[in-house]
Design an enzyme around this catalytic site. Sequence first.
Site, short mmCIF file in Angstrom:
data_model
loop_
_atom_site.label_atom_id
_atom_site.label_comp_id
_atom_site.label_asym_id
_atom_site.label_seq_id
_atom_site.Cartn_x
_atom_site.Cartn_y
_atom_site.Cartn_z
N GLY A 132 -53.06 -9.68 0.74
CA GLY A 132 -54.41 -10.10 0.38
C GLY A 132 -55.28 -10.35 1.59
N GLY A 133 -54.88 -9.80 2.74
CA GLY A 133 -55.70 -9.93 3.93
C GLY A 133 -55.84 -11.35 4.44
N SER A 213 -48.70 -5.75 3.22
CA SER A 213 -50.03 -5.95 3.77
C SER A 213 -50.06 -7.24 4.59
CB SER A 213 -51.07 -5.93 2.65
OG SER A 213 -52.36 -5.79 3.16
#
Length: 539
Positions: A132-133, A213
């Site tokens: 989710g960055g 991610s």
Amino acid sequence: MKMKLLDLRQAVLLLACSVSTRAVESVVDIGYSKYRGRVVGDGTTQWLGMRFAAPPVGNLRFAAPQDPIATTGILDASKFGPICYASDPTDWTNKPSKRFTISEDCLYLNVFAPSDATTGSKLPVMFFIQGGGFNSNSNNNFNGSDIVREGNITVVSINYRVGPYGFLQSQEVLEDASLNNGVRDMIKALKWVGENIKHFGGNPKQVIINGDSAGAAAIAILLTSPATRTSDLFVGSIAESTPENNFRTLERGQKQYSCLLQAAGCTNSTSSLACLRSLNVTALQTTTCSFGPGEDTDISPNSSFAAFEAGEYLHVPTIWGSTADEGTKSAPESIDTAVQANALLSKSAPFSNNSLELLDQLYIYKNETVFPNAGRKWRNAANYVGDAQFHCPTRVYQNILLKDGVPTWNYHYKVEDPEQEAEGIGAYHTVELNAVWGPNNTDGNPPKSYYTTNAPVVPLVRSYWTSFVKHLDPNKERLEGAPVWKQWDEERARIRFRTNDTAMEAMSQSQNNKCEILDPLVRALDKALPDGELIELHL
């Protein structure tokens, strides 16, 4: 009489063994609370929404995670707990959903285990860190039952604070709160696993961290952090679609802190941190400020690459990899001209004019397929993003591991979905999650072909993952007939996942050459550059 005495001793011994390895029940006592899980009926049991830290609210906003308060009675663990607030009010997790709720009180984890596990089973543990960055809990509430049933392991998934709630950075925070709390939440959850996973049939000595991610970027931090590097919290890792961490200095963090003060209306407060703590949780959401991991003597005193280069990382077996089309969901589809593409390049990093011209030759001026409803230079820009932010950083990590003699495997995920290929999105960022978890168990919007033509790739990929979790080797329990997955080596060996065509290959010479050229950029972006410094690239 001797016979009867011997029988009695045997009975006592059998009773002792049965007590020490009793079957895990749906109600589990973890000391500070008792939780009743849900027996699914498919051979697995789930304990959802268990608190692993105190609610990070009030004076605990921006503080390191604290121990949960003890409760009485039996708490329900049949439903997922709330996920953490995103930093951006327009983030998709702010929209109403049947899958999750959001709350600042969000430090919950989930455990999935075989229903026939016992407290003595010592099943390996896959500990999942969602992406989710670092600004959203984007891969929340995945269902781990299929992995558990097919792999005979336990699965743990967690929430962690993101955005300003998890990564606020300034002198004020350093003095009166805590830095990098999102990572500290992960460590707190790992410690919880070390103390409690045995109650669910898991083995605290065989924990493998798996993230995608931002969760994969967090793995690079956990491998190098002084807080975990000398611990026994985990023994291996699987990093999927790993981006750069881009560590902020305290000076850079201070600018984002000021940005938040402005957005939240706390600029003129006599105590800015107290003002931020007093506001409603949604008042800290902003579209103008960004947050992420920063320099921190406890958690990240050095950038990930620098720590790896210095050998200051946990030397454990690892899997790293990326999808074929990592950049397609990052580059705006509207990019139509070389000028627009160069604007994206310049926004990504401070390039010299000569460097921009070189990137134009490598990416922007190449002939690429033009897709319906997309700009003519969209895929050109996407190819740059994929290399610069994902493929090439992973190559840096694994080349260091190779040099140091640490076992490491690489994958290239190229499973082709007809609809995604026709739209030009291709094998997009983190699409492999649908193969690891199964299309029914992720975010509810998998490529349709994972139910039909690409269905065979699910047990194939999952078998490599669970084999690694169990043996720190993806090959020992791989699917029958699946190719041997060779380690990353001087030939850049990697496994290519493609339905009915999975095989070993090498990173292409063309992509390797581009990574060589991009190396100064990749290393520079691991840590925020000083103002005014330009990146120089050379052939």
